[in-house]
Design a protein around this motif. Structure first.
Motif, PDB file in Angstrom:
ATOM      1  N   THR A   1       0.832  -1.214   0.000  1.00 33.58           N
ATOM      2  CA  THR A   1       0.000   0.000   0.000  1.00 33.58           C
ATOM      3  C   THR A   1       0.859   1.253   0.000  1.00 33.58           C
ATOM      4  O   THR A   1       0.622   2.192  -0.777  1.00 33.58           O
ATOM      5  N   ALA A   2       1.874   1.288   0.863  1.00 30.27           N
ATOM      6  CA  ALA A   2       2.756   2.452   0.908  1.00 30.27           C
ATOM      7  C   ALA A   2       3.512   2.614  -0.407  1.00 30.27           C
ATOM      8  O   ALA A   2       3.696   3.741  -0.896  1.00 30.27           O
ATOM      9  N   GLY A   3       3.940   1.511  -0.996  1.00 29.65           N
ATOM     10  CA  GLY A   3       4.668   1.589  -2.256  1.00 29.65           C
ATOM     11  C   GLY A   3       3.806   2.093  -3.402  1.00 29.65           C
ATOM     12  O   GLY A   3       4.268   2.862  -4.250  1.00 29.65           O
ATOM     13  N   ILE A   4       2.539   1.670  -3.431  1.00 29.27           N
ATOM     14  CA  ILE A   4       1.624   2.133  -4.489  1.00 29.27           C
ATOM     15  C   ILE A   4       1.360   3.626  -4.354  1.00 29.27           C
ATOM     16  O   ILE A   4       1.427   4.390  -5.334  1.00 29.27           O
ATOM     17  N   LEU A   5       1.042   4.066  -3.137  1.00 31.46           N
ATOM     18  CA  LEU A   5       0.718   5.483  -2.926  1.00 31.46           C
ATOM     19  C   LEU A   5       1.901   6.386  -3.256  1.00 31.46           C
ATOM     20  O   LEU A   5       1.735   7.436  -3.881  1.00 31.46           O
ATOM     21  N   THR A   6       3.091   5.975  -2.838  1.00 32.76           N
ATOM     22  CA  THR A   6       4.264   6.813  -3.113  1.00 32.76           C
ATOM     23  C   THR A   6       4.702   6.706  -4.572  1.00 32.76           C
ATOM     24  O   THR A   6       5.244   7.661  -5.127  1.00 32.76           O
ATOM     25  N   GLY A   7       4.492   5.544  -5.194  1.00 31.54           N
ATOM     26  CA  GLY A   7       4.861   5.398  -6.598  1.00 31.54           C
ATOM     27  C   GLY A   7       3.981   6.220  -7.519  1.00 31.54           C
ATOM     28  O   GLY A   7       4.441   6.722  -8.548  1.00 31.54           O
ATOM     29  N   LEU A   8       2.704   6.375  -7.156  1.00 31.57           N
ATOM     30  CA  LEU A   8       1.784   7.161  -7.982  1.00 31.57           C
ATOM     31  C   LEU A   8       1.930   8.658  -7.733  1.00 31.57           C
ATOM     32  O   LEU A   8       1.606   9.463  -8.598  1.00 31.57           O
TER      33      LEU A   8
ATOM     34  N   THR B   1       8.141  -1.927  -4.185  1.00 32.28           N
ATOM     35  CA  THR B   1       6.881  -1.632  -4.874  1.00 32.28           C
ATOM     36  C   THR B   1       6.909  -0.245  -5.491  1.00 32.28           C
ATOM     37  O   THR B   1       6.469  -0.041  -6.634  1.00 32.28           O
ATOM     38  N   ARG B   2       7.406   0.719  -4.738  1.00 35.12           N
ATOM     39  CA  ARG B   2       7.494   2.092  -5.253  1.00 35.12           C
ATOM     40  C   ARG B   2       8.354   2.149  -6.514  1.00 35.12           C
ATOM     41  O   ARG B   2       7.956   2.749  -7.522  1.00 35.12           O
ATOM     42  N   THR B   3       9.523   1.521  -6.474  1.00 33.83           N
ATOM     43  CA  THR B   3      10.418   1.540  -7.629  1.00 33.83           C
ATOM     44  C   THR B   3       9.783   0.867  -8.842  1.00 33.83           C
ATOM     45  O   THR B   3       9.885   1.365  -9.977  1.00 33.83           O
ATOM     46  N   SER B   4       9.099  -0.248  -8.614  1.00 31.55           N
ATOM     47  CA  SER B   4       8.462  -0.973  -9.711  1.00 31.55           C
ATOM     48  C   SER B   4       7.306  -0.175 -10.309  1.00 31.55           C
ATOM     49  O   SER B   4       7.114  -0.157 -11.530  1.00 31.55           O
ATOM     50  N   ILE B   5       6.529   0.488  -9.451  1.00 25.56           N
ATOM     51  CA  ILE B   5       5.409   1.309  -9.930  1.00 25.56           C
ATOM     52  C   ILE B   5       5.928   2.475 -10.768  1.00 25.56           C
ATOM     53  O   ILE B   5       5.415   2.771 -11.864  1.00 25.56           O
ATOM     54  N   VAL B   6       6.945   3.156 -10.264  1.00 26.62           N
ATOM     55  CA  VAL B   6       7.507   4.302 -10.986  1.00 26.62           C
ATOM     56  C   VAL B   6       8.063   3.872 -12.344  1.00 26.62           C
ATOM     57  O   VAL B   6       7.875   4.559 -13.362  1.00 26.62           O
ATOM     58  N   GLU B   7       8.713   2.728 -12.389  1.00 26.58           N
ATOM     59  CA  GLU B   7       9.304   2.255 -13.652  1.00 26.58           C
ATOM     60  C   GLU B   7       8.224   1.851 -14.648  1.00 26.58           C
ATOM     61  O   GLU B   7       8.315   2.190 -15.844  1.00 26.58           O
ATOM     62  N   ASN B   8       7.190   1.153 -14.189  1.00 27.99           N
ATOM     63  CA  ASN B   8       6.156   0.664 -15.111  1.00 27.99           C
ATOM     64  C   ASN B   8       5.173   1.752 -15.528  1.00 27.99           C
ATOM     65  O   ASN B   8       4.440   1.561 -16.504  1.00 27.99           O
ATOM     66  N   ARG B   9       5.134   2.847 -14.805  1.00 24.60           N
ATOM     67  CA  ARG B   9       4.240   3.951 -15.222  1.00 24.60           C
ATOM     68  C   ARG B   9       4.641   4.516 -16.577  1.00 24.60           C
ATOM     69  O   ARG B   9       3.795   5.066 -17.290  1.00 24.60           O
ATOM     70  N   ARG B  10       5.900   4.380 -16.929  1.00 22.98           N
ATOM     71  CA  ARG B  10       6.384   4.897 -18.218  1.00 22.98           C
ATOM     72  C   ARG B  10       6.300   3.860 -19.331  1.00 22.98           C
ATOM     73  O   ARG B  10       6.725   4.129 -20.462  1.00 22.98           O
ATOM     74  N   ALA B  11       5.763   2.664 -19.039  1.00 27.07           N
ATOM     75  CA  ALA B  11       5.697   1.602 -20.044  1.00 27.07           C
ATOM     76  C   ALA B  11       4.659   1.930 -21.117  1.00 27.07           C
ATOM     77  O   ALA B  11       3.682   2.663 -20.872  1.00 27.07           O
ATOM     78  N   ASP B  12       4.839   1.358 -22.307  1.00 29.08           N
ATOM     79  CA  ASP B  12       3.942   1.643 -23.433  1.00 29.08           C
ATOM     80  C   ASP B  12       2.529   1.160 -23.167  1.00 29.08           C
ATOM     81  O   ASP B  12       1.554   1.831 -23.548  1.00 29.08           O
TER      82      ASP B  12
ATOM     83  N   GLY C   1       6.265  13.847  -3.387  1.00 25.64           N
ATOM     84  CA  GLY C   1       5.356  14.580  -2.526  1.00 25.64           C
ATOM     85  C   GLY C   1       5.692  14.364  -1.057  1.00 25.64           C
ATOM     86  O   GLY C   1       6.676  13.714  -0.694  1.00 25.64           O
ATOM     87  N   PHE C   2       4.824  14.904  -0.185  1.00 30.03           N
ATOM     88  CA  PHE C   2       5.067  14.763   1.253  1.00 30.03           C
ATOM     89  C   PHE C   2       4.981  13.304   1.682  1.00 30.03           C
ATOM     90  O   PHE C   2       5.827  12.825   2.454  1.00 30.03           O
ATOM     91  N   LEU C   3       3.971  12.576   1.177  1.00 33.18           N
ATOM     92  CA  LEU C   3       3.817  11.171   1.544  1.00 33.18           C
ATOM     93  C   LEU C   3       4.999  10.346   1.054  1.00 33.18           C
ATOM     94  O   LEU C   3       5.476   9.445   1.765  1.00 33.18           O
ATOM     95  N   ASP C   4       5.476  10.648  -0.130  1.00 33.72           N
ATOM     96  CA  ASP C   4       6.628   9.930  -0.671  1.00 33.72           C
ATOM     97  C   ASP C   4       7.853  10.120   0.212  1.00 33.72           C
ATOM     98  O   ASP C   4       8.545   9.163   0.565  1.00 33.72           O
ATOM     99  N   ASN C   5       8.121  11.339   0.593  1.00 33.76           N
ATOM    100  CA  ASN C   5       9.270  11.613   1.462  1.00 33.76           C
ATOM    101  C   ASN C   5       9.101  10.990   2.834  1.00 33.76           C
ATOM    102  O   ASN C   5      10.065  10.488   3.429  1.00 33.76           O
ATOM    103  N   LEU C   6       7.864  11.008   3.340  1.00 28.92           N
ATOM    104  CA  LEU C   6       7.601  10.426   4.653  1.00 28.92           C
ATOM    105  C   LEU C   6       7.868   8.917   4.641  1.00 28.92           C
ATOM    106  O   LEU C   6       8.499   8.381   5.565  1.00 28.92           O
ATOM    107  N   VAL C   7       7.389   8.244   3.606  1.00 25.75           N
ATOM    108  CA  VAL C   7       7.590   6.794   3.513  1.00 25.75           C
ATOM    109  C   VAL C   7       9.062   6.465   3.314  1.00 25.75           C
ATOM    110  O   VAL C   7       9.591   5.523   3.923  1.00 25.75           O
ATOM    111  N   LEU C   8       9.770   7.221   2.486  1.00 24.55           N
ATOM    112  CA  LEU C   8      11.189   6.964   2.265  1.00 24.55           C
ATOM    113  C   LEU C   8      11.993   7.132   3.549  1.00 24.55           C
ATOM    114  O   LEU C   8      12.874   6.326   3.862  1.00 24.55           O
TER     115      LEU C   8
END
Length: 309
Positions: free
Chosen positions: A115-122, A195-206, A126-133
Motif C-alpha cells: 500500500t505504501a509503495g503504491i501510494l508513493t509510486g503514484l 513496490t514504489r520503484t516498480s510502480i515508478v518504472e512501469n508507469r512509463r511503459a507503453d 510529494g510529502f507522503l513519498d518523502n515520509l515513507v522513504l
C-alpha cells in the motif's frame, strides 16, 4: 499447467537432496568430539558413547549417515537429542507458533508495504513519498531487537499501556500481532521501496500509456495494467521471505519470550545438539522450496503474458 507443476516438483528433489546433504555435512563433518560437555565436567561413559553413536549412526561414513537420516526423515522421525528428547515432538510444539507468527508478519509487510509503495509510486516527490522513504530508511537502519524492545516498552503496561505485550505459552493471533509486526518490520520497508520503484518504472511503459490514451478509468489502469505487472518482483521477494522470517525469528522470540523454532535453534546451537539444528534447518529448506514453487505459479496469475506449457 499440471505438467509444469509435476516438472517443478521433480526439480525440487535434487535441490532438496543437495541442500540437506550440505546442511548435514556442515553439522556432522566438523572434526570435533560430539560428546564434549554432554556429561558435565566428567567424561561420558563409554557405554553411553557407544549407544548414542549407534543411534545417531556416527560410526558410519558420512554419506551412509546422511541416507540413514534421510530414510528416517521420510517416515517423520527427526531423531532424538543426546538427552533422549524427541526432536519431532519439540518441533511439533514450537513449529505452529513460529509459522503463525511468520504468516502474520508476511501479511503485515505485504499489506502495509505494498500500500505504501503504491501510494508513493503514484505520487512521487510529494510529502507522503518523502515520509515513507524516511520511515523505511529508519526501519532498515534499526536492528530488529531494538524495534521490538522499544515497541514492547512504550506500548505495554510500562509505557502508554495501549496493548498487552505479553505472550502466553499457547499464543493466539492477537498476542502475535505485535511480535509479527516487529518480525516483518525490516522486510516491510524493503517491500515498500521495491513496490514504489516498480510502480515508478512501469508507469512509463507503453502498455500503461496506451491504456490511458484509450480513456480507461484510472482505477482500471492502476489495478489491472500497472499493479499486476509491478507486483511480480514484490511477490518474488515475499515468497522467499517466509523462510527468512521463520529462520530469523530467534531475536524476536527472545524479545517477547516466545517458545518457537527460533528458541529451539538457539538452544540447539548453544548445547551443540546437531540433530536438533539439522532437523529444523531441513524443515526451513522445505518451506523455501514450496514457497518458490508457489511464487512461480503466481507469475501466470499476475501477468497474462506468462504461460506454462
Amino acid at each position: 499447467m499440471g505438467r509444469y507443476v509435476l516438472r517443478r516438483l521433480l526439480q525440487l528433489i535434487p535441490v532438496f537432496l543437495g541442500t540437506t546433504f550440505l546442511i548435514y555435512a556442515l553439522v556432522w563433518a566438523i572434526p570435533q568430539d560430539p560428546f564434549a560437555g554432554k556429561c558435565g565436567q566428567r567424561p561420558c561413559d563409554p557405554n553411553y558413547i557407544a549407544e548414542m553413536s549407534q543411534k545417531l549412526n556416527l560410526n558410519d561414513p558420512l554419506l551412509v549417515q546422511y541416507f540413514k537420516y534421510l530414510g528416517n526423515l521420510i517416515t517423520g522421525d527427526f531423531g532424538t537429542t543426546f538427552n533422549g528428547v524427541s526432536v519431532g515432538e519439540q518441533i511439533s510444539t514450537s513449529w505452529p507458533i513460529t509459522l503463525k507468527m511468520g504468516l502474520i508478519a508476511l501479511v503485515i509487510e505485504a499489506i502495509i508495504g505494498i500500500t505504501a509503495g503504491i501510494l508513493t509510486g503514484l505520487r512521487k516527490q510529494g510529502f507522503l513519498d518523502n515520509l515513507v522513504l524516511v520511515s523505511t530508511l529508519f526501519l532498515i537502519s534499526l536492528p530488529v531487537f531494538v524495534t521490538g524492545f522499544v515497541l514492547r516498552l512504550y506500548l505495554g503496561p510500562q509505557g502508554f499501556d495501549i496493548m498487552d505485550t505479553s505472550v502466553s505459552s499457547d499464543p493466539t493471533i492477537g498476542e502475535l500481532i505485535l511480535p509479527g509486526f516487529v518480525l516483518g518490520s525490516l522486510s516491510m520497508a524493503y517491500v515498500a521501496r521495491l513496490t514504489r520503484t516498480s510502480i515508478v518504472e512501469n508507469r512509463r511503459a507503453d502498455y500503461v500509456r496506451t491504456a490511458i490514451a484509450k480513456g480507461q478509468p484510472q482505477t482500471r489502469v492502476v489495478g489491472i495494467h500497472l499493479l499486476r505487472n509491478s507486483l511480480i518482483p514484490v511477490i518474488t521477494f515475499l515468497g522467499t521471505d517466509l523462510g527468512s522470517l521463520m529462520g530469523g525469528a530467534i531475536v524476536t522470540e527472545g524479545v517477547f519470550n516466545i517458545n518457537g523454532i527460533g528458541g529451539l535453534i538457539f538452544r540447539g546451537i548453544q548445547e551443540k545438539e546437531g540433530i536438533m539444528v539439522t532437523g529444523i534447518v531441513t524443515l526451513l529448506v522445505l518451506v523455501y522450496l514450496l514457497a518458490s514453487l508457489l511464487v512461480d505459479l503466481l507469475y501466470a496469475v499476475l501477468d497474462p503474458r506468462i504461460r506454462y506449457e
